[in-house]
Design a protein around this motif. Structure first.
Motif, PDB file in Angstrom:
ATOM      1  N   ARG A   1      71.348  15.748   0.914  1.00 47.32           N
ATOM      2  CA  ARG A   1      71.092  16.608  -0.248  1.00 47.32           C
ATOM      3  C   ARG A   1      71.666  16.018  -1.530  1.00 47.32           C
ATOM      4  O   ARG A   1      71.982  16.752  -2.469  1.00 47.32           O
ATOM      5  CB  ARG A   1      71.670  18.006  -0.009  1.00 47.32           C
ATOM      6  CG  ARG A   1      70.973  18.768   1.113  1.00 47.32           C
ATOM      7  CD  ARG A   1      71.583  20.142   1.322  1.00 47.32           C
ATOM      8  NE  ARG A   1      70.837  20.910   2.310  1.00 47.32           N
ATOM      9  CZ  ARG A   1      71.003  20.796   3.617  1.00 47.32           C
ATOM     10  NH1 ARG A   1      71.905  19.949   4.096  1.00 47.32           N
ATOM     11  NH2 ARG A   1      70.282  21.509   4.449  1.00 47.32           N
ATOM     12  N   SER A   2      71.793  14.713  -1.577  1.00 43.74           N
ATOM     13  CA  SER A   2      72.351  14.085  -2.773  1.00 43.74           C
ATOM     14  C   SER A   2      71.701  12.738  -3.004  1.00 43.74           C
ATOM     15  O   SER A   2      71.218  12.094  -2.074  1.00 43.74           O
ATOM     16  CB  SER A   2      73.871  13.915  -2.634  1.00 43.74           C
ATOM     17  OG  SER A   2      74.185  13.086  -1.527  1.00 43.74           O
ATOM     18  N   ALA A   3      71.681  12.330  -4.270  1.00 48.49           N
ATOM     19  CA  ALA A   3      71.046  11.070  -4.645  1.00 48.49           C
ATOM     20  C   ALA A   3      71.768  10.483  -5.839  1.00 48.49           C
ATOM     21  O   ALA A   3      72.575  11.147  -6.500  1.00 48.49           O
ATOM     22  CB  ALA A   3      69.567  11.296  -4.964  1.00 48.49           C
ATOM     23  N   SER A   4      71.456   9.228  -6.127  1.00 46.02           N
ATOM     24  CA  SER A   4      72.057   8.519  -7.258  1.00 46.02           C
ATOM     25  C   SER A   4      70.950   7.884  -8.085  1.00 46.02           C
ATOM     26  O   SER A   4      69.995   7.322  -7.544  1.00 46.02           O
ATOM     27  CB  SER A   4      73.023   7.443  -6.753  1.00 46.02           C
ATOM     28  OG  SER A   4      73.531   6.663  -7.830  1.00 46.02           O
ATOM     29  N   LEU A   5      71.076   7.992  -9.400  1.00 45.34           N
ATOM     30  CA  LEU A   5      70.206   7.286 -10.345  1.00 45.34           C
ATOM     31  C   LEU A   5      71.022   6.147 -10.921  1.00 45.34           C
ATOM     32  O   LEU A   5      72.034   6.367 -11.588  1.00 45.34           O
ATOM     33  CB  LEU A   5      69.725   8.243 -11.439  1.00 45.34           C
ATOM     34  CG  LEU A   5      69.011   7.645 -12.649  1.00 45.34           C
ATOM     35  CD1 LEU A   5      67.825   6.788 -12.238  1.00 45.34           C
ATOM     36  CD2 LEU A   5      68.575   8.751 -13.609  1.00 45.34           C
ATOM     37  N   ARG A   6      70.567   4.930 -10.668  1.00 40.09           N
ATOM     38  CA  ARG A   6      71.346   3.750 -11.009  1.00 40.09           C
ATOM     39  C   ARG A   6      70.502   2.779 -11.829  1.00 40.09           C
ATOM     40  O   ARG A   6      69.301   2.623 -11.583  1.00 40.09           O
ATOM     41  CB  ARG A   6      71.805   3.053  -9.726  1.00 40.09           C
ATOM     42  CG  ARG A   6      72.485   1.715  -9.939  1.00 40.09           C
ATOM     43  CD  ARG A   6      72.850   1.101  -8.596  1.00 40.09           C
ATOM     44  NE  ARG A   6      73.407  -0.225  -8.758  1.00 40.09           N
ATOM     45  CZ  ARG A   6      73.837  -0.999  -7.773  1.00 40.09           C
ATOM     46  NH1 ARG A   6      73.749  -0.568  -6.531  1.00 40.09           N
ATOM     47  NH2 ARG A   6      74.330  -2.190  -8.008  1.00 40.09           N
ATOM     48  N   GLY A   7      71.119   2.108 -12.804  1.00 42.50           N
ATOM     49  CA  GLY A   7      70.438   1.061 -13.550  1.00 42.50           C
ATOM     50  C   GLY A   7      70.134   1.454 -14.977  1.00 42.50           C
ATOM     51  O   GLY A   7      70.856   2.249 -15.597  1.00 42.50           O
ATOM     52  N   GLU A   8      69.055   0.909 -15.526  1.00 42.24           N
ATOM     53  CA  GLU A   8      68.674   1.109 -16.916  1.00 42.24           C
ATOM     54  C   GLU A   8      67.260   1.677 -16.993  1.00 42.24           C
ATOM     55  O   GLU A   8      66.346   1.149 -16.377  1.00 42.24           O
ATOM     56  CB  GLU A   8      68.723  -0.220 -17.677  1.00 42.24           C
ATOM     57  CG  GLU A   8      70.085  -0.900 -17.633  1.00 42.24           C
ATOM     58  CD  GLU A   8      70.086  -2.231 -18.353  1.00 42.24           C
ATOM     59  OE1 GLU A   8      69.005  -2.639 -18.855  1.00 42.24           O
ATOM     60  OE2 GLU A   8      71.148  -2.858 -18.431  1.00 42.24           O
ATOM     61  N   VAL A   9      67.110   2.746 -17.773  1.00 40.50           N
ATOM     62  CA  VAL A   9      65.796   3.354 -17.964  1.00 40.50           C
ATOM     63  C   VAL A   9      65.495   3.385 -19.459  1.00 40.50           C
ATOM     64  O   VAL A   9      66.291   3.906 -20.245  1.00 40.50           O
ATOM     65  CB  VAL A   9      65.731   4.790 -17.394  1.00 40.50           C
ATOM     66  CG1 VAL A   9      64.290   5.296 -17.421  1.00 40.50           C
ATOM     67  CG2 VAL A   9      66.288   4.845 -15.983  1.00 40.50           C
ATOM     68  N   ASP A  10      64.354   2.815 -19.838  1.00 40.06           N
ATOM     69  CA  ASP A  10      63.956   2.809 -21.245  1.00 40.06           C
ATOM     70  C   ASP A  10      62.507   3.257 -21.364  1.00 40.06           C
ATOM     71  O   ASP A  10      61.927   3.793 -20.411  1.00 40.06           O
ATOM     72  CB  ASP A  10      64.178   1.428 -21.864  1.00 40.06           C
ATOM     73  CG  ASP A  10      63.409   0.326 -21.136  1.00 40.06           C
ATOM     74  OD1 ASP A  10      62.436   0.634 -20.414  1.00 40.06           O
ATOM     75  OD2 ASP A  10      63.789  -0.853 -21.269  1.00 40.06           O
ATOM     76  N   ALA A  11      61.914   3.031 -22.526  1.00 42.22           N
ATOM     77  CA  ALA A  11      60.557   3.506 -22.764  1.00 42.22           C
ATOM     78  C   ALA A  11      59.541   2.884 -21.817  1.00 42.22           C
ATOM     79  O   ALA A  11      58.499   3.477 -21.539  1.00 42.22           O
ATOM     80  CB  ALA A  11      60.164   3.220 -24.215  1.00 42.22           C
ATOM     81  N   LEU A  12      59.838   1.684 -21.288  1.00 38.47           N
ATOM     82  CA  LEU A  12      58.902   1.014 -20.390  1.00 38.47           C
ATOM     83  C   LEU A  12      58.877   1.646 -18.999  1.00 38.47           C
ATOM     84  O   LEU A  12      57.889   1.527 -18.278  1.00 38.47           O
ATOM     85  CB  LEU A  12      59.247  -0.467 -20.277  1.00 38.47           C
ATOM     86  CG  LEU A  12      59.094  -1.300 -21.559  1.00 38.47           C
ATOM     87  CD1 LEU A  12      59.553  -2.733 -21.318  1.00 38.47           C
ATOM     88  CD2 LEU A  12      57.645  -1.276 -22.041  1.00 38.47           C
ATOM     89  N   SER A  13      59.971   2.294 -18.625  1.00 37.21           N
ATOM     90  CA  SER A  13      60.064   2.850 -17.270  1.00 37.21           C
ATOM     91  C   SER A  13      60.189   4.366 -17.246  1.00 37.21           C
ATOM     92  O   SER A  13      60.315   4.959 -16.178  1.00 37.21           O
ATOM     93  CB  SER A  13      61.246   2.219 -16.524  1.00 37.21           C
ATOM     94  OG  SER A  13      62.433   2.263 -17.294  1.00 37.21           O
ATOM     95  N   VAL A  14      60.127   4.997 -18.420  1.00 34.94           N
ATOM     96  CA  VAL A  14      60.367   6.442 -18.468  1.00 34.94           C
ATOM     97  C   VAL A  14      59.288   7.229 -17.739  1.00 34.94           C
ATOM     98  O   VAL A  14      59.575   8.279 -17.141  1.00 34.94           O
ATOM     99  CB  VAL A  14      60.504   6.913 -19.937  1.00 34.94           C
ATOM    100  CG1 VAL A  14      59.173   6.800 -20.687  1.00 34.94           C
ATOM    101  CG2 VAL A  14      61.024   8.343 -19.987  1.00 34.94           C
TER     102      VAL A  14
END
Length: 288
Positions: free
Chosen positions: A204-217
């Motif tokens: 029931r848990s997760a992680s968001l890792r790294g870089e998110v910008d306009a190209l990957s939003v």
């Protein structure tokens, strides 16, 4: 982002690998990988390596693909004692339509029951888990099926984080493009490094890792829309967002809550909180 990182602990202490998948790196019982291949020989090589690692670790291995059983078995010709492995039940080869319902978008709950039963059967037969190489091309070649498949991959990944099921999801870049979101929900990816990951650290848990910008939003938006509602999402290793990304996260949180489908955030970095504040969003939505 380098090679894969062994030793990322899930919430229950399970070790998962996160990063770029490298053949022969040692597949753990809770690992989950995707690979974008471009030749039949590359698919055969990857499937063979994944299957062999599972067999060496004492797991039952399985290869699922679109095509005749003879052609699929032929791709595994380099597996030692192939015939004996299949005859003895160590290795199962199956056509995609024997494992998945190809007539409609995938039903995550139903498909999870299929794989959970296969894990149980492997245990009952004396194996230490189930290792699967599956070509998902036929499951996602229709764009109308992709959001359902993205939800399935996330449901499966939470299950995998706490159960000895280790799949490699292969897809053919000669037939399909635009699977960035589906690739991003696999802790291990290849052949190149991803911009970001969303992966399970527990059921029931997760992680968001790294870089998110306009190209990957747009990929991140689709992931939020198909994320299990039981998730608590950790942001402590989200290293970059811009205003558009923050706006997307904010909008998806509010949209889901308006439907009684809540996702809770935690661990946002000072940088993420600063961007959030500049956008004028409620800081309580970021959680503790």
């Amino acid at each position: 982002m380098g090679s894969n990182v062994r030793g990322r602990a899930a919430a229950d202490g399970t070790q998962r690998s996160v990063g770029v998948h490298v053949d022969g790196c040692g597949v753990g019982a809770n690992d989950h990988a995707s690979w974008a291949y471009s030749t039949d020989a590359e698919r055969a090589r990857l499937a063979t390596a994944w299957v062999e690692e599972g067999l060496a670790a004492g797991r039952r291995a399985m290869y699922v693909g679109n095509g005749s059983l003879s052609s699929l078995i032929g791709e595994l010709a380099d597996v030692a004692d192939l015939g004996a492995r299949i005859e003895g039940g160590d290795l199962v080869v199956a056509s995609a339509d024997d494992v998945y319902d190809l007539r409609a978008p995938i039903d995550a709950d139903q498909q999870l029951r299929v794989y959970a039963a296969a894990v149980d059967a492997a245990f009952e037969a004396g194996y230490l888990g189930l290792q699967v190489a599956a070509d998902i091309t036929v499951l996602v070649d229709d764009p109308e099926r992709r959001l359902a498949h993205l939800h399935w991959e996330q449901v499966a990944d939470r299950f995998i984080s706490a159960n000895p099921l280790s799949p490699l999801c292969l897809y053919d870049t000669r037939q399909i493009q635009g699977l960035d979101a589906i690739a991003a929900v696999h802790p291990l990816q290849g052949p190149g490094p991803p911009a970001f990951w969303v992966f399970g650290t527990g059921p029931r848990s997760a992680s968001l890792r790294g870089e998110v910008d306009a190209l990957s939003v747009d990929s991140l938006r689709d992931i939020f829309r198909t994320m299990p509602s039981t998730d608590v999402l950790d942001l402590s290793e989200l290293t970059f967002v811009d205003g558009r990304v923050a706006d997307t996260i904010h909008g998806e949180l509010l949209r889901r809550r308006s439907h009684g489908d809540r996702i809770d955030l935690r661990g946002a970095t000072t940088f993420v909180r600063r961007v959030w504040d500049l956008c004028g969003f409620d800081p309580e939505l970021l959680g503790p």
